[in-house]
Design an enzyme around this catalytic site. Structure first.
Site, short mmCIF file in Angstrom:
data_model
loop_
_atom_site.label_atom_id
_atom_site.label_comp_id
_atom_site.label_asym_id
_atom_site.label_seq_id
_atom_site.Cartn_x
_atom_site.Cartn_y
_atom_site.Cartn_z
NE ARG A 259 -9.53 58.60 45.96
CZ ARG A 259 -8.57 58.77 46.83
NH1 ARG A 259 -8.07 57.72 47.48
NH2 ARG A 259 -8.10 59.98 47.09
CD GLU A 288 -14.06 54.90 50.53
OE1 GLU A 288 -13.78 55.91 51.24
OE2 GLU A 288 -13.21 54.27 49.90
CG HIS A 307 -10.26 55.37 52.52
ND1 HIS A 307 -10.92 55.86 51.43
CD2 HIS A 307 -8.94 55.63 52.30
CE1 HIS A 307 -10.06 56.38 50.59
NE2 HIS A 307 -8.84 56.25 51.10
#
Length: 346
Positions: A259, A288, A307
């Site tokens: 993360r 993000e 991601h």
């Protein structure tokens, strides 16, 4: 059309597109799917629910969906959708939340538990895909592949240069894994195949884990590569800060496939510019998506990808299917097959 389910896509202009279904649609539970998924991934929902689906390009739960919270009985969310106390307070009929991710840091699980709302996730299925991507990031950063590819494209590849684009060997190098859960263990297995020495840091020593259990301080100080696989929580947020980065070896490479907020992004940019460490490879960032003008993109010793740890066809399809399983179980009043707050059933 028999077997079809209501499929309403709501974008920010509230332009809807529907598909009909035999039978009284109003009797089926209303479900919010925060973003579109390929229909072949969600076939188990056919004839079972009314779907209201958010736009693909909106980061979070779109305003048009928020207007439906009072009627909503289930939410199928993605990892960046914040399901917080405010959302829950408006969802008076909510019976289940199904998160298409392993982590549930985007959901107020404590509040859900108080209301006896089960929260589902998609564990185990993405372990191998994420571990593979971690090794791809590690290898790319170790051998400076992005930088070498750009230089070749820009005409800087004049001839075979003995000292050009020198990278790091994996065999004999020390890999420090922060968080030796399922993904951490899968990364360790792959790294062992490359002849790497493995150490790891976790809350406690993990059974059947390859490598040596060490303190975080020792891991940072002695690793040639540091790979993060810890969950995001209060104890890990900002864990890799300026102090931690200064503790690392100057030739070290940082990989984060967990993360984004575990790493202080500003401190990392400074560390890369000032050569506190040799490089970084990131599948996750904070925020993000990482804005195009973020300085990390301009650093040749930093690789950023969007991601994609679980981004294989089979893995993402299985994640969606598991999310649908959780959703339907919750609507049927059954125990979720993949539940993060099973104490609600006690």
């Amino acid at each position: 059309m028999s077997g079809k389910f209501t499929y309403t896509v709501m974008d920010l202009s509230l332009e809807n597109h529907s598909m009909g279904m035999d039978g009284p649609m109003s009797e089926l539970p209303l479900i919010i799917m925060t973003h579109p998924l390929p229909p072949e991934w969600t076939t188990s929902l056919k004839g079972r629910v009314r779907l209201v689906i958010g736009p693909a390009d909106y980061a979070g739960i779109a305003p048009a969906l928020l207007e439906k919270l009072g009627e909503t009985e289930g939410i199928l969310s993605l990892l960046f959708d914040r399901v917080n106390a405010e959302i829950l307070s408006k969802s008076i009929r909510l019976r289940v939340i199904s998160n298409m991710a392993v982590g549930v840091d985007n959901i107020d699980v404590a509040s859900c538990t108080l209301r006896k709302i089960p929260v589902g996730n998609t564990p185990n299925v993405l372990t191998d895909a994420t571990a593979d991507l971690t090794m791809a990031l590690l290898l790319s950063a170790a051998r400076r592949l992005p930088e070498a590819a750009v230089d070749a494209r820009n005409g800087l590849w004049k001839l075979w240069a003995p000292s050009g684009w020198l990278g790091a060997d994996l065999r004999g190098a020390t890999l420090g894994i922060i968080g030796m859960g399922k993904i951490g263990k899968a990364v360790a297995e792959r790294a062992a195949g490359f002849g790497m020495n493995i150490i790891y840091s976790d809350n406690q020593k993990q059974a059947e884990a390859k490598g040596t259990f060490v303190s975080l301080e020792k891991l940072l100080a002695t690793s040639d590569f540091v790979s993060i696989h810890a969950p995001l929580n209060k104890s890990t947020q900002g864990l890799i800060n300026a102090k931690a980065l200064k503790t690392m070896k100057k030739n070290a490479i940082l990989v984060n496939a967990a993360r984004g907020p575990i790493v202080d992004m500003d401190a990392l940019a400074t560390a890369l510019r000032e050569n506190w460490i040799a490089g970084a490879a990131l599948d996750v960032t904070d925020p993000e998506p990482l804005p195009p003008d973020n300085p990390l993109y301009d650093l040749s010793n930093c690789l950023v990808v969007p991601h994609i740890g679980s981004a294989t066809r089979d893995t993402r399809k299985k994640m969606a299917e598991m999310a649908c399983e959780n959703l339907l179980a919750g609507l049927d009043g059954k125990k979720l097959p993949y539940c993060v707050n099973p104490e609600i059933y006690l």
